[in-house]
Design a protein around this motif. Structure first.
Motif, PDB file in Angstrom:
ATOM      1  N   VAL A  86       0.837  -1.202   0.000  1.00 18.79           N
ATOM      2  CA  VAL A  86       0.000   0.000   0.000  1.00 18.79           C
ATOM      3  C   VAL A  86       0.870   1.249   0.000  1.00 18.79           C
ATOM      4  O   VAL A  86       0.632   2.202  -0.760  1.00 18.79           O
ATOM      5  N   ILE A  87       1.874   1.259   0.844  1.00 15.01           N
ATOM      6  CA  ILE A  87       2.756   2.434   0.955  1.00 15.01           C
ATOM      7  C   ILE A  87       3.482   2.694  -0.354  1.00 15.01           C
ATOM      8  O   ILE A  87       3.594   3.844  -0.804  1.00 15.01           O
ATOM      9  N   ASP A  88       3.956   1.643  -0.999  1.00  8.50           N
ATOM     10  CA  ASP A  88       4.647   1.807  -2.289  1.00  8.50           C
ATOM     11  C   ASP A  88       3.706   2.384  -3.339  1.00  8.50           C
ATOM     12  O   ASP A  88       4.084   3.294  -4.102  1.00  8.50           O
ATOM     13  N   ARG A  89       2.490   1.864  -3.395  1.00  8.68           N
ATOM     14  CA  ARG A  89       1.526   2.360  -4.382  1.00  8.68           C
ATOM     15  C   ARG A  89       1.135   3.796  -4.070  1.00  8.68           C
ATOM     16  O   ARG A  89       1.078   4.655  -4.967  1.00  8.68           O
ATOM     17  N   ALA A  90       0.869   4.081  -2.805  1.00 18.42           N
ATOM     18  CA  ALA A  90       0.449   5.426  -2.414  1.00 18.42           C
ATOM     19  C   ALA A  90       1.540   6.455  -2.691  1.00 18.42           C
ATOM     20  O   ALA A  90       1.246   7.618  -2.988  1.00 18.42           O
ATOM     21  N   GLY A  91       2.794   6.020  -2.608  1.00 20.49           N
ATOM     22  CA  GLY A  91       3.897   6.944  -2.844  1.00 20.49           C
ATOM     23  C   GLY A  91       3.973   7.460  -4.263  1.00 20.49           C
ATOM     24  O   GLY A  91       4.670   8.447  -4.527  1.00 20.49           O
ATOM     25  N   THR A  92       3.264   6.813  -5.188  1.00 21.72           N
ATOM     26  CA  THR A  92       3.249   7.264  -6.578  1.00 21.72           C
ATOM     27  C   THR A  92       2.105   8.239  -6.858  1.00 21.72           C
ATOM     28  O   THR A  92       1.976   8.722  -7.985  1.00 21.72           O
ATOM     29  N   LEU A  93       1.277   8.505  -5.842  1.00 23.63           N
ATOM     30  CA  LEU A  93       0.077   9.323  -6.027  1.00 23.63           C
ATOM     31  C   LEU A  93       0.161  10.612  -5.224  1.00 23.63           C
ATOM     32  O   LEU A  93       0.809  10.670  -4.176  1.00 23.63           O
ATOM     33  N   ALA A  94      -0.513  11.623  -5.710  1.00 20.58           N
ATOM     34  CA  ALA A  94      -0.610  12.882  -4.975  1.00 20.58           C
ATOM     35  C   ALA A  94      -1.859  12.848  -4.108  1.00 20.58           C
ATOM     36  O   ALA A  94      -2.955  12.608  -4.608  1.00 20.58           O
ATOM     37  N   ALA A  95      -1.690  13.045  -2.801  1.00 26.15           N
ATOM     38  CA  ALA A  95      -2.800  13.072  -1.851  1.00 26.15           C
ATOM     39  C   ALA A  95      -3.750  11.890  -2.028  1.00 26.15           C
ATOM     40  O   ALA A  95      -4.947  12.059  -2.287  1.00 26.15           O
ATOM     41  N   PRO A  96      -3.256  10.671  -1.913  1.00 26.35           N
ATOM     42  CA  PRO A  96      -4.112   9.500  -2.129  1.00 26.35           C
ATOM     43  C   PRO A  96      -5.164   9.336  -1.041  1.00 26.35           C
ATOM     44  O   PRO A  96      -4.934   9.674   0.122  1.00 26.35           O
ATOM     45  N   ARG A  97      -6.314   8.779  -1.460  1.00 26.41           N
ATOM     46  CA  ARG A  97      -7.375   8.413  -0.517  1.00 26.41           C
ATOM     47  C   ARG A  97      -7.346   6.894  -0.375  1.00 26.41           C
ATOM     48  O   ARG A  97      -7.427   6.169  -1.370  1.00 26.41           O
ATOM     49  N   ASN A 152     -18.506   5.710  -2.507  1.00 26.93           N
ATOM     50  CA  ASN A 152     -18.287   4.834  -3.665  1.00 26.93           C
ATOM     51  C   ASN A 152     -17.563   5.560  -4.786  1.00 26.93           C
ATOM     52  O   ASN A 152     -17.902   6.707  -5.129  1.00 26.93           O
ATOM     53  N   GLY A 153     -16.567   4.903  -5.351  1.00 27.64           N
ATOM     54  CA  GLY A 153     -15.864   5.455  -6.498  1.00 27.64           C
ATOM     55  C   GLY A 153     -14.917   6.587  -6.183  1.00 27.64           C
ATOM     56  O   GLY A 153     -14.514   7.318  -7.098  1.00 27.64           O
ATOM     57  N   THR A 154     -14.499   6.731  -4.908  1.00 30.88           N
ATOM     58  CA  THR A 154     -13.671   7.887  -4.547  1.00 30.88           C
ATOM     59  C   THR A 154     -12.284   7.534  -4.019  1.00 30.88           C
ATOM     60  O   THR A 154     -11.459   8.427  -3.825  1.00 30.88           O
ATOM     61  N   PHE A 155     -12.010   6.263  -3.794  1.00 30.45           N
ATOM     62  CA  PHE A 155     -10.725   5.892  -3.200  1.00 30.45           C
ATOM     63  C   PHE A 155      -9.712   5.470  -4.262  1.00 30.45           C
ATOM     64  O   PHE A 155     -10.062   4.892  -5.286  1.00 30.45           O
ATOM     65  N   ASP A 156      -8.459   5.768  -3.980  1.00 27.88           N
ATOM     66  CA  ASP A 156      -7.366   5.347  -4.853  1.00 27.88           C
ATOM     67  C   ASP A 156      -6.860   3.952  -4.498  1.00 27.88           C
ATOM     68  O   ASP A 156      -6.380   3.216  -5.368  1.00 27.88           O
ATOM     69  N   ILE A 157      -6.948   3.593  -3.205  1.00 27.44           N
ATOM     70  CA  ILE A 157      -6.437   2.309  -2.731  1.00 27.44           C
ATOM     71  C   ILE A 157      -7.395   1.743  -1.691  1.00 27.44           C
ATOM     72  O   ILE A 157      -7.852   2.464  -0.794  1.00 27.44           O
ATOM     73  N   GLY A 207       0.384  13.240   3.685  1.00 31.05           N
ATOM     74  CA  GLY A 207      -0.621  13.780   2.782  1.00 31.05           C
ATOM     75  C   GLY A 207      -1.710  12.811   2.403  1.00 31.05           C
ATOM     76  O   GLY A 207      -2.670  13.195   1.720  1.00 31.05           O
ATOM     77  N   ALA A 208      -1.598  11.554   2.823  1.00 24.66           N
ATOM     78  CA  ALA A 208      -2.646  10.581   2.517  1.00 24.66           C
ATOM     79  C   ALA A 208      -3.861  10.818   3.400  1.00 24.66           C
ATOM     80  O   ALA A 208      -3.736  11.173   4.572  1.00 24.66           O
ATOM     81  N   GLU A 209      -5.040  10.631   2.822  1.00 25.96           N
ATOM     82  CA  GLU A 209      -6.291  10.663   3.581  1.00 25.96           C
ATOM     83  C   GLU A 209      -6.704   9.213   3.803  1.00 25.96           C
ATOM     84  O   GLU A 209      -7.022   8.503   2.848  1.00 25.96           O
ATOM     85  N   VAL A 210      -6.664   8.775   5.055  1.00 29.79           N
ATOM     86  CA  VAL A 210      -6.830   7.360   5.366  1.00 29.79           C
ATOM     87  C   VAL A 210      -8.098   7.133   6.179  1.00 29.79           C
ATOM     88  O   VAL A 210      -8.345   7.815   7.176  1.00 29.79           O
ATOM     89  N   TYR A 211      -8.877   6.148   5.746  1.00 31.19           N
ATOM     90  CA  TYR A 211     -10.067   5.699   6.462  1.00 31.19           C
ATOM     91  C   TYR A 211      -9.804   4.282   6.960  1.00 31.19           C
ATOM     92  O   TYR A 211      -9.012   3.541   6.364  1.00 31.19           O
TER      93      TYR A 211
END
Length: 299
Positions: A100-111, A172-177, A132-136
């Motif tokens: 998850v961390i590796d994937r999120a590191g390629t994104l700007a402000a990932p959800r 729904n349809g709003t998360f990157d990971i 900068g990640a928004e985590v639920y």
């Protein structure tokens, strides 16, 4: 102290504890409020054993989990509060968090959302290591969510009390990971370790159905509705379940780049996939109903 540690080690070894010396030292270090390295130095210099060590060793010899006795579990860079009612995070799950961390590191402000967060281990680590990640985080158990709340609050994770199968419909349809370590043990596969069988909550162990995959399937279905097109899903599972997970993701017809990942021990312990992107004409960019499959090693 060294004499007391040796005696504790022998008692724990006789009880079948897998790492008797380490556990004896960790229990003593916990009572003294020092690191294990500092404890070793104290033992060399002849410091006295801490009061209460015998009582804790007795509990550990009865196979009460070490983490329940110390109230803490280490996971990646953080220490988590744990105890009765919450699943103790395992080292192999650190590899899932790394994906998850590796994937999120390629994104700007990932959800990012963690489905079935338990103690909050994955969600807290991701929030800690991805600025900068928004985590639920979603958790159904009343007991586990109390532990998760304490662990996640310092990291600003949004904790949701809900079922991983139905949670967050408004998102729904709003998360990157989407990440999940759902219960996945088959109903008749009772764990042999007393620490697991007698102390981990059954709600966190058994995945439902003869194959243990009812909840993993539910997590995958939720990921499909929660992710944006092109979003990334990764889920932990048992080693023997890897081909089944890859198969049901492929059969769903909405995933591409289905990949099996190995933990540090070389076991197939996680599967990832990417939600297909759809062209304006409604066709998939990856082809209709065909999964791209691969095998990779987790880090």
């Amino acid at each position: 102290m060294e004499e007391a540690l040796r005696a504790a080690e022998e008692r724990l070894r006789a009880a079948g504890v897998p790492s008797p010396r380490v556990d004896a030292e960790l229990l003593a270090a916990h009572l003294l409020g020092v690191s294990r390295g500092r404890l070793r130095s104290m033992a060399i210099t002849g410091a006295p054993a801490p009061e209460g060590l015998d009582a804790l060793v007795d509990e550990r010899a009865r196979r009460v989990p070490l983490q329940h006795l110390t109230g803490s579990a280490s996971f990646r860079r953080i220490d988590l509060s744990v105890g009765p009612g919450v699943f103790i995070p395992r080292p192999e799950t650190e590899s899932v968090a790394q994906l998850v961390i590796d994937r999120a590191g390629t994104l700007a402000a990932p959800r990012i959302v963690d489905l079935g967060t338990g103690s909050g281990a994955i969600a807290a680590s991701v929030a800690d290591e991805v600025p900068g990640a928004e985590v639920y985080a979603v958790e159904l158990s009343d007991l586990a969510i109390a532990w998760a709340g304490a662990n996640l609050e310092p990291y600003g994770v949004r904790l949701v009390h809900g079922d991983l199968a139905t949670a967050l419909p408004e998102e729904n349809g709003t998360f990157d990971i989407v990440v999940s370590n759902p219960p996945y043990i088959p109903a008749d596969a009772v764990p042999t370790e007393p620490e697991v069988a007698e102390h981990d909550p059954q709600m966190a162990l058994y995945g439902g159905g003869a194959d243990g995959l009812r909840l993993p399937r539910a997590a995958a279905a939720s990921a499909a509705r929660l992710l944006r097109e092109g979003g990334y899903f990764v889920m932990e599972h048992a080693e023997v379940q890897a081909p089944w997970v890859a198969a049901f993701l492929g059969e769903a017809g909405v995933w591409s780049s289905i990949t099996t990942h190995q933990d540090l021990g070389g076991r197939d312990r996680a599967t990832s996939a990417v939600l297909r992107q759809v062209r304006p004409d409604g066709t998939s960019t990856s082809g209709a109903g065909v999964a791209d499959t691969a095998t990779g090693d987790g880090r």
